[in-house]
Design a protein around this motif. Structure first.
Motif, mmCIF file in Angstrom:
data_model
loop_
_atom_site.group_PDB
_atom_site.id
_atom_site.type_symbol
_atom_site.label_atom_id
_atom_site.label_comp_id
_atom_site.label_asym_id
_atom_site.label_seq_id
_atom_site.Cartn_x
_atom_site.Cartn_y
_atom_site.Cartn_z
ATOM 1 N N ALA A 99 -10.735 50.908 -21.550
ATOM 2 C CA ALA A 99 -9.778 51.206 -20.476
ATOM 3 C C ALA A 99 -10.426 52.033 -19.383
ATOM 4 C CB ALA A 99 -8.556 51.917 -21.050
ATOM 5 N N ASN A 100 -11.218 53.029 -19.765
ATOM 6 C CA ASN A 100 -11.882 53.881 -18.789
ATOM 7 C C ASN A 100 -12.904 53.090 -17.970
ATOM 8 O OD1 ASN A 100 -12.475 56.573 -17.635
ATOM 9 N ND2 ASN A 100 -14.491 56.195 -18.555
ATOM 10 N N ASP A 101 -13.746 52.303 -18.650
ATOM 11 C CA ASP A 101 -14.757 51.521 -17.924
ATOM 12 C C ASP A 101 -14.092 50.511 -16.990
ATOM 13 O OD1 ASP A 101 -16.732 52.923 -19.238
ATOM 14 O OD2 ASP A 101 -17.325 51.269 -20.557
ATOM 15 N N ALA A 102 -13.021 49.871 -17.440
ATOM 16 C CA ALA A 102 -12.311 48.891 -16.619
ATOM 17 C C ALA A 102 -11.728 49.540 -15.369
ATOM 18 C CB ALA A 102 -11.212 48.222 -17.439
ATOM 19 N N THR A 103 -11.095 50.690 -15.539
ATOM 20 C CA THR A 103 -10.501 51.403 -14.413
ATOM 21 C C THR A 103 -11.573 51.844 -13.422
ATOM 22 O OG1 THR A 103 -8.671 52.142 -15.779
ATOM 23 C CG2 THR A 103 -9.091 53.403 -13.771
ATOM 24 N N GLU A 104 -12.651 52.422 -13.934
ATOM 25 C CA GLU A 104 -13.738 52.903 -13.062
ATOM 26 C C GLU A 104 -14.415 51.755 -12.326
ATOM 27 O OE1 GLU A 104 -14.742 56.046 -12.222
ATOM 28 O OE2 GLU A 104 -12.935 56.676 -13.275
#
Length: 150
Positions: A99-104
């Motif tokens: 989720a973090n990598d996708a958002t960033e």
């Protein structure tokens, strides 16, 4: 003379290593190696990276799209090609990014594309569907992307 040759060899290896270490250089080089031909140059921009994932916009011969890449022990490999779907963090998460990598990654792409010419964005958006790309683990079985640059 041997000293000069040794120094030049060291400089060459150092520049090759730094290009491989820098995804902003390694990713366009990899894509150009795979798809560019003398009569059909490949423009790669922008390239955004988050952890072991990257998205690169590409344009060639009146066509365009976005490539999602993943860093493996063999370097950067194309995971898939698509269009606007790669701008969406939810889609990236469904593909397998955290989720973090996708958002960033989605945020970095939005920022990087903000200053681009509308015609470039239209080409990125024109890629229809999603094309899964083969990786080295597939033993070269039917990649189907050889004709891209034709």
């Amino acid at each position: 003379m041997k000293t000069i040759i040794a120094l030049l060899a060291c400089m060459l290896f150092a520049s090759m290593a730094s290009a491989d270490d820098d995804p902003l250089q390694a990713i366009p080089a990899r894509l150009k190696l795979l798809f560019e031909t003398p009569d059909k140059p490949l423009d790669i921009a922008p390239v955004v990276v988050e952890a072991d994932w990257a998205i690169a916009g590409w344009r060639q011969d009146g066509r365009g799209g976005r490539a999602l890449l993943k860093k493996t022990h063999h370097g950067w490999s194309i995971y898939l090609s698509s269009g606007d779907s790669l701008k969406d963090a939810g889609t990236l998460e469904k593909i397998g990014l955290s989720a973090n990598d996708a958002t960033e990654l989605a945020a970095k792409l939005k920022d990087a594309e903000a200053g681009l010419d509308p015609s470039a964005l239209a080409l990125f958006s024109s890629f229809e569907g999603t094309v899964m790309m083969m990786n080295e683990a597939s033993n070269g079985a039917g990649g189907g992307h050889e004709g891209h640059a034709q």
